[in-house]
Design a protein around this motif. Structure first.
Motif, mmCIF file in Angstrom:
data_model
loop_
_atom_site.group_PDB
_atom_site.id
_atom_site.type_symbol
_atom_site.label_atom_id
_atom_site.label_comp_id
_atom_site.label_asym_id
_atom_site.label_seq_id
_atom_site.Cartn_x
_atom_site.Cartn_y
_atom_site.Cartn_z
ATOM 1 N N PHE A 175 -6.235 -2.359 14.466
ATOM 2 C CA PHE A 175 -5.228 -2.015 13.464
ATOM 3 C C PHE A 175 -4.382 -0.873 14.001
ATOM 4 C CE2 PHE A 175 -8.959 0.526 12.593
ATOM 5 C CZ PHE A 175 -8.469 1.781 12.249
ATOM 6 N N ASN A 176 -3.255 -0.617 13.342
ATOM 7 C CA ASN A 176 -2.301 0.396 13.784
ATOM 8 C C ASN A 176 -1.812 0.149 15.209
ATOM 9 O OD1 ASN A 176 -0.777 2.716 13.067
ATOM 10 N ND2 ASN A 176 -2.075 3.976 14.351
ATOM 11 N N ALA A 230 -2.117 -0.354 8.291
ATOM 12 C CA ALA A 230 -1.081 -0.903 9.174
ATOM 13 C C ALA A 230 -1.628 -1.996 10.092
ATOM 14 C CB ALA A 230 -0.447 0.219 9.994
ATOM 15 N N LYS A 231 -2.266 -2.973 9.464
ATOM 16 C CA LYS A 231 -2.811 -4.080 10.244
ATOM 17 C C LYS A 231 -1.709 -4.882 10.931
ATOM 18 C CE LYS A 231 -6.139 -6.866 11.585
ATOM 19 N NZ LYS A 231 -7.182 -6.443 12.535
ATOM 20 N N ASP A 232 -0.510 -4.871 10.356
ATOM 21 C CA ASP A 232 0.590 -5.659 10.912
ATOM 22 C C ASP A 232 1.453 -4.877 11.890
ATOM 23 O OD1 ASP A 232 -0.181 -7.845 9.391
ATOM 24 O OD2 ASP A 232 1.031 -7.226 7.676
ATOM 25 N N MET A 273 -15.488 3.680 -0.617
ATOM 26 C CA MET A 273 -16.186 2.450 -0.256
ATOM 27 C C MET A 273 -15.194 1.352 0.110
ATOM 28 S SD MET A 273 -19.294 1.478 0.266
ATOM 29 C CE MET A 273 -20.120 2.813 -0.605
ATOM 30 N N THR A 274 -14.069 1.311 -0.597
ATOM 31 C CA THR A 274 -13.042 0.319 -0.280
ATOM 32 C C THR A 274 -12.486 0.543 1.112
ATOM 33 O OG1 THR A 274 -12.445 0.155 -2.627
ATOM 34 C CG2 THR A 274 -10.844 -0.668 -1.027
ATOM 35 N N PHE A 275 -12.227 1.798 1.461
ATOM 36 C CA PHE A 275 -11.704 2.110 2.793
ATOM 37 C C PHE A 275 -12.723 1.761 3.877
ATOM 38 C CE2 PHE A 275 -11.435 5.163 6.336
ATOM 39 C CZ PHE A 275 -10.199 4.783 6.851
ATOM 40 N N VAL A 326 -5.033 0.133 0.516
ATOM 41 C CA VAL A 326 -5.660 0.535 1.777
ATOM 42 C C VAL A 326 -5.122 -0.299 2.938
ATOM 43 C CG1 VAL A 326 -7.849 0.589 3.036
ATOM 44 C CG2 VAL A 326 -7.739 1.444 0.694
ATOM 45 N N GLN A 327 -4.863 -1.576 2.703
ATOM 46 C CA GLN A 327 -4.318 -2.425 3.759
ATOM 47 C C GLN A 327 -2.977 -1.906 4.253
ATOM 48 O OE1 GLN A 327 -4.223 -6.563 2.596
ATOM 49 N NE2 GLN A 327 -6.342 -6.518 1.870
#
Length: 556
Positions: free
Chosen positions: A424-425, A412-414, A507-509, A407-408
């Motif tokens: 993010f993005n 596209a946190k970076d 839930m993870t997302f 999910v990370q």
């Protein structure tokens, strides 16, 4: 198209007229490129990491919870219940424009002594107005369509909301690509309900609007316009309600969707009305739909900081409501709704699996499916504009830790952050820790639908924190044995879990969206809601308030 920046708002709540600034950023999948990086990512994603196991304090210990919430996904639509966790305080009182009702306050047609009158007054504020006014708003979402039938009274200088009637249907308009007439006909069940609710004498002057959201935005201009034209034609030919102008059937801008939801929630929670005390804190509103997600909040900047104002751009709304000005931050992330996030995760995992030897049974190992479960999913081939069926299995790799790393990558946190700070993005967002450190946070739509069934049914449930989502994701990803131990006594919930292995992914997302994306702390308390005093939360009431404030044209 109709916008919250419309001057119609100036007729309500002592004036309302938001403005926006220039600058726009579009969503784009610009990732998943270099094979070598992905190969390294495979080792990182699927490799065991002892230090990534969630601390025991993050895993909630809740008693069994009865099934609740409405899920417009697939074929599991259920009537929406009242929110049970946590309880959101109802509004403190009605607008001070009208006197308290002489009879008990009606909350539905069943408790309304006369649908063509009101208990608040015996004559309208202006003689040229009807004493009550109805308005219809159809939310044409990506997974289903819903009608909100609102009743207002004209006892005061501006229309005052009383209650709503709500009905929903599946699937959404975007499911009828290439079949515009069928798309239009799918709304009949909703409009027929409106015919039964609105008194006959008021129908021709009752405005109706259809606002499509992210589902039709993603369908493409040509196909979506065909569907909207068919809806306009059917409304005009078959139903007695009034289409005020062409913009009453339209694809709504995602920015407006978020701001309208913020208005609805804070209006019902009595934080922005004319009668609300000055400096009343407002709620941040986070809405998670099927194709997009929105965040809207009112940041507070310290004057001694260099970044003490909100940067200019499309994210900035100056909103006047109830005689007060609110400077809001808003952003709509197209492609980051729950159903689109599922597709992106499945596509990435399918691509990663192509770089390693296939499993003996031909399936694809997916860490975002619960252990011991499997599902056949449709994977989109964007370059070829095709889809293909792929059977994925949680097998022994399903786990919150591994899924969270996938999910990370999707989030596209970076990504490059041109205007700092970013969420993010690569999207600019003032730090919630700095500018909204103690404000209340309200989660809507799929946040509610996924969380509510898993939480305890008690008068004093423990607060929901961001770490609560991490703990639930950990258990959901462990598969049926963990489900049985926690929720085995709830047959309806167990059926839901067994029918949708993606609960682990969902839930993870949602946790990643709050923790990684928006950077809420693990201990940040959040609230979930679906209704307040019988009224659905979301953007619809906020949009309708402006519609009833306009000069209405009755259908001839």
């Amino acid at each position: 198209m109709f916008s919250p920046r419309s001057s119609n708002y100036e007729r309500l709540e002592n004036g309302m007229g938001p403005s926006r600034m220039n600058g726009i950023r579009r969503f784009g999948w610009k990732k998943f490129a270099i094979g070598a990086v992905v190969v390294i990512g495979l080792v990182w994603v699927f490799g065991p990491r002892k230090e990534d196991i969630i601390p025991e304090k993050y895993i909630p210990s809740f008693p069994k919870s009865p099934f609740g919430g409405s899920d417009l996904e697939e074929s599991a639509a259920r009537p929406p219940p009242m929110p049970t966790h946590p309880t959101i305080d109802p509004p403190h009182g009605d607008d001070d424009e009208i006197a308290p009702p002489a009879q008990p306050r009606p909350t539905s047609p069943a408790t309304d002594p006369d649908m063509s009158k009101t208990v608040y007054c015996t004559r309208p504020y202006r003689p040229d107005q009807p004493i009550v006014q109805y308005a219809l708003m159809i939310d044409a979402g990506s997974t289903g369509s819903r009608i909100h039938i609102y009743k207002f009274n004209n006892c005061g200088a501006s229309p005052v909301y009383e209650y709503e009637v709500f009905k929903q249907t599946n699937p959404g308009l975007s499911s009828y690509a290439g079949r515009p007439l069928e798309a239009a006909q799918s709304l009949d069940v909703l409009l027929d309900e409106a015919v039964t609710v609105v008194p006959q004498a008021l129908r021709s002057c009752t405005p109706v609007a259809v606002k499509a959201t992210a589902g039709l935005r993603l369908l493409g201009q040509a196909e979506s316009e065909e569907i909207l034209d068919a809806v306009r034609h059917r409304l005009h030919e078959k139903y007695p309600f009034s289409l005020q102008n062409r913009d009453d059937v339209v694809i709504m801008d995602g920015k407006d969707e978020g701001v309208f939801a913020w208005i609805t929630a804070n209006y019902l929670l009595d934080t922005i009305r004319a009668s609300t005390p000055a400096n009343t804190p407002t709620y941040a509103v986070l809405d998670l739909g099927g194709a997009s997600t929105q965040i809207v909040f009112e940041p507070i900047f310290a004057s001694d900081r260099p970044d003490s104002t909100l940067a200019e751009g499309e994210h900035k709304y100056e909103l006047v409501f109830g005689g007060r000005t609110h400077v809001l931050y808003q952003h709509s992330y197209l492609g980051y709704g729950l159903m689109r996030a599922r597709k992106s995760v499945h596509r990435l995992i399918d691509f990663m699996s192509s770089l390693q030897p296939p499993l003996s049974d031909g399936t694809v190992a997916n860490p975002c499916l619960a252990k011991g479960t499997s599902r056949t999913v449709e994977v989109e081939e964007e370059r070829l504009n095709e889809t293909r069926s792929v059977t994925m299995t949680g097998a022994d790799v399903g786990s919150f830790e591994a899924c969270n790393r996938v999910v990370q990558l999707v989030m596209a946190k970076d990504a490059v952050c041109e205007v700092k700070p970013c969420s993010f993005n690569g999207v600019y967002q003032p730090s919630l820790l700095d500018t909204f450190p103690n404000g209340k946070v309200l989660l809507l739509s799929y946040f509610y639908d996924r969380l509510q069934p898993l939480l305890p049914d008690s008068r004093s449930p423990p607060p929901i924190t961001v770490s609560t989502l991490a703990g639930l994701a950990e258990e959901l990803c462990q598969g049926p044995s963990a489900w049985e131990a926690r929720w085995g006594g709830d047959a309806a919930l167990m059926f839901e879990l067994e029918d949708r292995p993606e609960w682990c992914l969902d839930m993870t997302f949602m946790h990643a969206l709050l923790r990684l994306g928006y950077e809420f702390g693990d201990d940040r308390v959040v609230e979930i809601g679906k209704q307040i005093d019988g009224t659905e939360l979301g953007w619809c009431l906020g949009a309708t308030i402006a519609m009833v404030g306009a000069e209405l044209t009755c259908k001839i």
